[in-house]
Write a protein that holds these residues in place. Structure first.
Motif, PDB file in Angstrom:
ATOM      1  N   LEU A 103       9.616   1.839   1.922  1.00 40.39           N
ATOM      2  CA  LEU A 103       8.229   1.762   2.375  1.00 40.39           C
ATOM      3  C   LEU A 103       7.228   1.855   1.237  1.00 40.39           C
ATOM      4  O   LEU A 103       6.043   1.591   1.429  1.00 40.39           O
ATOM      5  CB  LEU A 103       7.933   2.837   3.421  1.00 40.39           C
ATOM      6  CG  LEU A 103       8.165   2.427   4.886  1.00 40.39           C
ATOM      7  CD1 LEU A 103       9.625   2.112   5.142  1.00 40.39           C
ATOM      8  CD2 LEU A 103       7.694   3.529   5.827  1.00 40.39           C
ATOM      9  N   GLY A 104       7.673   2.279   0.039  1.00 43.68           N
ATOM     10  CA  GLY A 104       6.780   2.301  -1.111  1.00 43.68           C
ATOM     11  C   GLY A 104       5.946   3.554  -1.257  1.00 43.68           C
ATOM     12  O   GLY A 104       4.920   3.530  -1.952  1.00 43.68           O
TER      13      GLY A 104
ATOM     14  N   ALA B  73      -0.223  11.288   6.193  1.00 44.25           N
ATOM     15  CA  ALA B  73      -1.338  10.411   5.841  1.00 44.25           C
ATOM     16  C   ALA B  73      -0.885   9.309   4.899  1.00 44.25           C
ATOM     17  O   ALA B  73      -1.406   8.183   4.938  1.00 44.25           O
ATOM     18  CB  ALA B  73      -2.462  11.219   5.201  1.00 44.25           C
ATOM     19  N   VAL B  74       0.091   9.616   4.044  1.00 49.14           N
ATOM     20  CA  VAL B  74       0.611   8.615   3.122  1.00 49.14           C
ATOM     21  C   VAL B  74       1.360   7.533   3.893  1.00 49.14           C
ATOM     22  O   VAL B  74       1.142   6.329   3.687  1.00 49.14           O
ATOM     23  CB  VAL B  74       1.538   9.274   2.079  1.00 49.14           C
ATOM     24  CG1 VAL B  74       2.074   8.221   1.113  1.00 49.14           C
ATOM     25  CG2 VAL B  74       0.791  10.371   1.320  1.00 49.14           C
ATOM     26  N   VAL B  75       2.247   7.946   4.796  1.00 43.51           N
ATOM     27  CA  VAL B  75       3.001   6.972   5.583  1.00 43.51           C
ATOM     28  C   VAL B  75       2.061   6.166   6.472  1.00 43.51           C
ATOM     29  O   VAL B  75       2.202   4.940   6.602  1.00 43.51           O
ATOM     30  CB  VAL B  75       4.083   7.681   6.421  1.00 43.51           C
ATOM     31  CG1 VAL B  75       4.810   6.689   7.312  1.00 43.51           C
ATOM     32  CG2 VAL B  75       5.064   8.406   5.508  1.00 43.51           C
ATOM     33  N   TRP B  76       1.105   6.825   7.070  1.00 37.64           N
ATOM     34  CA  TRP B  76       0.093   6.117   7.882  1.00 37.64           C
ATOM     35  C   TRP B  76      -0.604   5.042   7.058  1.00 37.64           C
ATOM     36  O   TRP B  76      -0.768   3.903   7.511  1.00 37.64           O
ATOM     37  CB  TRP B  76      -0.924   7.125   8.414  1.00 37.64           C
ATOM     38  CG  TRP B  76      -2.156   6.498   9.000  1.00 37.64           C
ATOM     39  CD1 TRP B  76      -2.329   6.016  10.258  1.00 37.64           C
ATOM     40  CD2 TRP B  76      -3.408   6.289   8.316  1.00 37.64           C
ATOM     41  NE1 TRP B  76      -3.604   5.514  10.415  1.00 37.64           N
ATOM     42  CE2 TRP B  76      -4.281   5.672   9.239  1.00 37.64           C
ATOM     43  CE3 TRP B  76      -3.863   6.568   7.033  1.00 37.64           C
ATOM     44  CZ2 TRP B  76      -5.593   5.328   8.896  1.00 37.64           C
ATOM     45  CZ3 TRP B  76      -5.160   6.225   6.677  1.00 37.64           C
ATOM     46  CH2 TRP B  76      -6.009   5.613   7.618  1.00 37.64           C
TER      47      TRP B  76
ATOM     48  N   THR C 126      14.785   4.516  -5.379  1.00 37.89           N
ATOM     49  CA  THR C 126      13.395   4.960  -5.351  1.00 37.89           C
ATOM     50  C   THR C 126      12.639   3.987  -6.241  1.00 37.89           C
ATOM     51  O   THR C 126      13.240   3.297  -7.065  1.00 37.89           O
ATOM     52  CB  THR C 126      13.209   6.393  -5.879  1.00 37.89           C
ATOM     53  OG1 THR C 126      13.834   6.501  -7.172  1.00 37.89           O
ATOM     54  CG2 THR C 126      13.817   7.396  -4.938  1.00 37.89           C
ATOM     55  N   THR C 127      11.351   3.939  -6.102  1.00 34.65           N
ATOM     56  CA  THR C 127      10.586   2.946  -6.830  1.00 34.65           C
ATOM     57  C   THR C 127       9.193   3.474  -7.089  1.00 34.65           C
ATOM     58  O   THR C 127       8.851   4.594  -6.690  1.00 34.65           O
ATOM     59  CB  THR C 127      10.529   1.633  -6.015  1.00 34.65           C
ATOM     60  OG1 THR C 127       9.834   0.637  -6.766  1.00 34.65           O
ATOM     61  CG2 THR C 127       9.825   1.850  -4.685  1.00 34.65           C
ATOM     62  N   GLY C 128       8.394   2.686  -7.781  1.00 33.21           N
ATOM     63  CA  GLY C 128       7.008   3.076  -7.990  1.00 33.21           C
ATOM     64  C   GLY C 128       6.206   2.954  -6.709  1.00 33.21           C
ATOM     65  O   GLY C 128       6.384   2.022  -5.931  1.00 33.21           O
ATOM     66  N   ALA C 129       5.337   3.902  -6.494  1.00 31.64           N
ATOM     67  CA  ALA C 129       4.517   3.879  -5.279  1.00 31.64           C
ATOM     68  C   ALA C 129       3.571   2.689  -5.301  1.00 31.64           C
ATOM     69  O   ALA C 129       3.110   2.251  -6.352  1.00 31.64           O
ATOM     70  CB  ALA C 129       3.712   5.168  -5.173  1.00 31.64           C
TER      71      ALA C 129
END
Length: 494
Positions: free
Chosen positions: A296-297, A359-362, A83-86
């Motif tokens: 994907l971040g 909405a985030v993935v979009w 996992t990582t920072g958004a």
């Protein structure tokens, strides 16, 4: 009647204050939280307040005390976890959803993007066109949902509805030892039992051996157990290995067993032309999972499950209609966003209340597109290969397992004897405490390896090179200080 004491008004000024604090955090020049834990624990560890301090003071405490003592995970040099920072747009889209669509239900733009973004992911990762998806909180729940569909399918074949009537026979799930441990937990939660998991032998790279699977399936044919699923890995969490998906999928189909592919970490690897052939057979899957909060971040809390037949999810997880919810909607068409709940995602998984993850993935995909994501995947895979190349050439480094995706497993070695696992454990802890390059470790065939997983959007080749340099420098220093002096003697001090 008095107004509520909580601030519910304009956001802009408060966002500017919070944004400034977050921008300072993203410089990554602050000390680790545990360098001076007493200060922030003292500042935060106050009694329950009877009278609130107001939003200005809360924001000040967030910016001055909480945020600077946050996690190391978003740092570009932190390669410990998958996992990582958004990314910026992921964080902003999450905020937008929390304000404008706190639930994914209703005929809104957010609900529309839930389905559209799932469709985009099937296209992006080259899944079969009839696959439909569902967002959940991450890979653990995504695997649980997929195996719930597998359980429903397997028992329906023997004339039982397990979601309605419960399970009346013992079951089997086939997976390799490298499969994520949440597969075993999913078996427990679904009532199959942890003992239902049958471990299939792996090869030297940690990939399931199809010949071993074939022997086990043949041995179990005609038995009393219900064979629920075969689980293949599209990128193991330990080393990034990809199982022979076509061979496994064909065996599962031949024996009439559900084929599930866990691609929570590695599914985006299909975008890298160098490893794309390893995903051959993905189209044979009955279910696939991927975590947008990994490569994907996205902010942590977004996993996705895809199944060929989403009606199985509804039969497996339906909560059935409630008068206050579905019963309060219109039966005469939709003229208002609350006339309908939209696609009944709540009946496809285990969450009723859920944020607008689509909405985030979009936003993530819309921002940089397929090409931008491909560049990221290829960059990270190249970084893992670069680490392995340097380790293979360096006289005091050794490749423990060649990389397939963006995970590289290597270690420091020397000719003076001693416990190399303990030495590398000390090297790793020294790196963690220094805080510049923070990998994880794993154990492969009894060998402890330093294990960076390159996945963050902020992480570049410079960080890969710096990690190798620091491992060498740290190992040299430990040896020079005489901390591994005699064969068989473990290191005793830091």
């Amino acid at each position: 009647m008095a107004a509520d004491r909580a601030e519910c008004g304009p956001l802009a000024a408060h966002l500017a204050t919070l944004g400034g604090a977050l921008d300072r955090y993203l410089r990554f020049d602050h000390a680790d939280a545990m360098q001076d834990p007493g200060s922030w624990r003292h500042a935060l560890g106050r009694p329950l307040p009877d009278v609130g301090v107001g939003i200005a003071t809360v924001l000040a405490e967030l910016g001055q005390v909480v945020i600077p003592n946050g996690s190391q995970i978003p740092k570009p040099g932190c390669t410990s976890f998958i996992t990582t920072g958004a990314t910026t747009v992921g964080a902003l889209a999450t905020l937008a959803g929390s304000v404008a669509a706190p639930q994914r239900i209703g005929m809104t733009a957010f609900n529309f993007l839930e389905e559209l973004s799932l469709q985009w992911l099937t296209e992006l990762f080259e899944l079969p066109g009839d696959f439909k998806g569902l967002y959940s909180s991450g890979g653990s729940t995504a695997n649980l949902v997929a195996l719930g569909a597998a359980r429903q399918s397997a028992f329906e074949r023997v004339g039982c509805d397990p979601a309605r009537d419960g399970i009346r026979q013992r079951c089997t799930i086939y997976a390799s030892a490298a499969s994520h441990h949440t597969i075993r937990r999913a078996a427990a939660v679904l009532g199959l039992g942890r003992a239902a998991l049958v471990t299939i032998a792996s090869d030297g790279m940690g990939r399931m051996r199809s010949d071993a699977l074939q022997r086990q399936l043949e041995a179990d044919a005609g038995g009393e157990r219900v064979r629920v699923a075969v689980v293949g890995n599209a990128g193991t969490t330990g080393a990034g290995a990809i199982d022979p998906l076509r061979e496994i999928g064909e065996l599962a189909r031949e024996h009439g067993v559900w084929f599930h592919v866990d691609g929570a970490y590695g599914l985006p690897g299909v975008l890298d032309p160098r490893v794309r052939p390893l995903y051959d057979g993905l189209a044979l899957a009955d279910s696939v999972v991927v975590d947008p909060h990994k490569w994907l971040g996205a902010p942590v809390g977004i996993g996705a499950t895809f199944v060929r037949d989403r009606s199985l999810l509804q039969r497996a997880f339906t909560q059935e209609a409630a008068d206050y919810l579905e019963g309060a909607c219109s039966s005469e068409g939709v003229a208002h966003s609350m006339d309908s709940l939209g696609i009944p995602y709540a009946d496809f998984g285990v969450e009723l209340s859920a944020p607008s993850r689509g909405a985030v993935v979009w936003a993530l995909v819309r921002e940089i597109g397929r090409d931008g994501l491909r560049e990221r995947i290829c960059r990270h895979n190249t970084m893992a290969r670069r680490v392995a190349e340097r380790a293979a050439r360096h006289p005091r480094l050794e490749v423990v397992q060649p990389p397939t995706l963006s995970i590289s497993c290597f270690r420091y070695v020397h000719a003076d004897g001693g416990d190399l696992n303990e030495l590398n454990r000390r090297i790793h802890r020294a790196l963690v405490h220094r805080g510049h390059n923070v990998p994880s470790t794993t154990v492969i065939d009894g060998v402890l390896a330093i294990r960076p997983c390159f996945i963050g959007a902020r992480t570049t080749m410079e960080h890969a090179e710096a990690l190798v340099d620091e491992v060498v420098d740290t190992g040299d220093r430990l040896l020079a200080e005489g901390r591994a002096t005699r064969p068989g003697e473990a290191l005793t001090t830091d």
